[in-house]
Motif scaffolding. Structure first.
Motif, PDB file in Angstrom:
ATOM      1  N   VAL A  10       2.361   3.849  -3.236  1.00 34.48           N
ATOM      2  CA  VAL A  10       2.087   2.644  -4.021  1.00 34.48           C
ATOM      3  C   VAL A  10       1.735   3.019  -5.461  1.00 34.48           C
ATOM      4  CG1 VAL A  10       0.505   0.683  -4.315  1.00 34.48           C
ATOM      5  CG2 VAL A  10       1.506   1.157  -2.077  1.00 34.48           C
ATOM      6  N   PHE A  11       0.942   4.066  -5.652  1.00 36.27           N
ATOM      7  CA  PHE A  11       0.633   4.518  -7.012  1.00 36.27           C
ATOM      8  C   PHE A  11       1.908   4.929  -7.755  1.00 36.27           C
ATOM      9  CE2 PHE A  11      -3.971   5.709  -5.881  1.00 36.27           C
ATOM     10  CZ  PHE A  11      -4.458   4.537  -6.427  1.00 36.27           C
ATOM     11  N   ASP A  12       2.783   5.632  -7.082  1.00 35.62           N
ATOM     12  CA  ASP A  12       4.056   6.016  -7.696  1.00 35.62           C
ATOM     13  C   ASP A  12       4.888   4.787  -8.076  1.00 35.62           C
ATOM     14  OD1 ASP A  12       3.382   8.688  -7.382  1.00 35.62           O
ATOM     15  OD2 ASP A  12       4.682   9.004  -5.638  1.00 35.62           O
ATOM     16  N   LEU A  13       4.899   3.801  -7.205  1.00 35.50           N
ATOM     17  CA  LEU A  13       5.645   2.570  -7.482  1.00 35.50           C
ATOM     18  C   LEU A  13       5.020   1.788  -8.633  1.00 35.50           C
ATOM     19  CD1 LEU A  13       6.380   1.574  -3.808  1.00 35.50           C
ATOM     20  CD2 LEU A  13       8.103   2.187  -5.528  1.00 35.50           C
ATOM     21  N   GLU A  14       3.703   1.770  -8.709  1.00 33.99           N
ATOM     22  CA  GLU A  14       3.028   1.121  -9.837  1.00 33.99           C
ATOM     23  C   GLU A  14       3.434   1.791 -11.152  1.00 33.99           C
ATOM     24  OE1 GLU A  14      -1.121   1.482  -8.910  1.00 33.99           O
ATOM     25  OE2 GLU A  14      -1.187  -0.485  -7.941  1.00 33.99           O
ATOM     26  N   GLN A  15       3.467   3.116 -11.138  1.00 36.24           N
ATOM     27  CA  GLN A  15       3.865   3.836 -12.348  1.00 36.24           C
ATOM     28  C   GLN A  15       5.307   3.514 -12.729  1.00 36.24           C
ATOM     29  OE1 GLN A  15       2.949   7.944 -11.492  1.00 36.24           O
ATOM     30  NE2 GLN A  15       0.836   7.728 -12.176  1.00 36.24           N
ATOM     31  N   HIS A  55       7.019   0.160   7.382  1.00 40.18           N
ATOM     32  CA  HIS A  55       5.622   0.617   7.460  1.00 40.18           C
ATOM     33  C   HIS A  55       5.392   1.927   6.710  1.00 40.18           C
ATOM     34  CE1 HIS A  55       5.032  -2.616  10.302  1.00 40.18           C
ATOM     35  NE2 HIS A  55       6.058  -2.154  11.007  1.00 40.18           N
ATOM     36  N   ALA A  56       6.173   2.143   5.652  1.00 37.55           N
ATOM     37  CA  ALA A  56       5.969   3.329   4.818  1.00 37.55           C
ATOM     38  C   ALA A  56       4.821   3.109   3.843  1.00 37.55           C
ATOM     39  CB  ALA A  56       7.245   3.667   4.049  1.00 37.55           C
ATOM     40  N   VAL A  57       4.550   1.851   3.532  1.00 39.60           N
ATOM     41  CA  VAL A  57       3.416   1.503   2.678  1.00 39.60           C
ATOM     42  C   VAL A  57       2.614   0.398   3.353  1.00 39.60           C
ATOM     43  CG1 VAL A  57       4.480   2.167   0.480  1.00 39.60           C
ATOM     44  CG2 VAL A  57       4.745  -0.161   1.311  1.00 39.60           C
ATOM     45  N   ASP A  58       1.345   0.375   3.056  1.00 37.84           N
ATOM     46  CA  ASP A  58       0.462  -0.646   3.602  1.00 37.84           C
ATOM     47  C   ASP A  58       0.706  -1.967   2.878  1.00 37.84           C
ATOM     48  OD1 ASP A  58      -2.217  -1.111   5.217  1.00 37.84           O
ATOM     49  OD2 ASP A  58      -2.467  -2.021   3.222  1.00 37.84           O
ATOM     50  N   LYS A  59       0.953  -3.028   3.635  1.00 36.48           N
ATOM     51  CA  LYS A  59       1.301  -4.310   3.029  1.00 36.48           C
ATOM     52  C   LYS A  59       0.139  -4.906   2.226  1.00 36.48           C
ATOM     53  CE  LYS A  59       0.524  -6.716   7.382  1.00 36.48           C
ATOM     54  NZ  LYS A  59       1.168  -7.413   8.480  1.00 36.48           N
ATOM     55  N   GLU A  60      -1.088  -4.615   2.602  1.00 33.67           N
ATOM     56  CA  GLU A  60      -2.236  -5.096   1.828  1.00 33.67           C
ATOM     57  C   GLU A  60      -2.305  -4.401   0.463  1.00 33.67           C
ATOM     58  OE1 GLU A  60      -4.745  -7.407   2.612  1.00 33.67           O
ATOM     59  OE2 GLU A  60      -3.875  -7.955   4.537  1.00 33.67           O
TER      60      GLU A  60
END
Length: 151
Positions: free
Chosen positions: A22-27, A71-76
């Motif tokens: 998620v951090f990588d995707l945010e970047q 389910h590779a990333v947490d949906k929350e």
């Protein structure tokens, strides 16, 4: 005991990996290239033009949708980081998605994005204690587009 310990270690590892992803995707979402793509998409939507400008944004969220469904990333975590944009682009892109599907005779275009929108809508409704799914007025969507297209 060893099985229970292993289970919790795997669960902890998966969550940590999800956070990193998620951090990588945010970047990626905040790179100059993606910000430029978002500006172009917002300007096109403000002008009432439905063209290829929206494609990179929908493709990004399509990939994110695949990660959520697998389910590779947490949906929350995804809700926390991206729901603001997901829900607004979904409201704005509905016509473009349908037009592309019709033009290409392919209903699978951005199917995972739609699944992501459903998931984010459920979380949004629950977390914000809404009585019905969130919706946006024309003014709210116009304000969003102004914000996205700002120089």
């Amino acid at each position: 005991v060893a099985l229970v310990l292993t289970y919790f270690q795997i669960k902890q590892f998966r969550f940590a990996h999800s956070v990193d992803l998620v951090f990588d995707l945010e970047q990626k979402f905040d790179t100059p290239e993606m910000i430029s793509d978002r500006k172009l998409a917002a300007k096109a939507l403000r002008a009432g033009i439905c063209g290829k400008e929206l494609g990179p944004i929908l493709d990004f969220f399509e990939t994110l949708g695949i990660f959520v469904s697998r389910h590779a990333v947490d949906k929350e975590l995804v809700w926390n980081s991206f729901s603001y944009w997901i829900l607004r682009y979904a409201a704005l892109a509905h016509g473009q998605i349908e037009a592309t599907r019709k033009a290409e005779s392919d209903n699978t275009y951005w199917q995972e994005f739609e699944s992501l929108v459903i998931c984010m809508t459920k979380i949004e409704t629950k977390r914000r204690h809404l009585k019905s799914p969130p919706s946006f007025s024309k003014e709210q969507l116009d304000s969003f587009l102004v914000e996205e297209s700002a120089e």
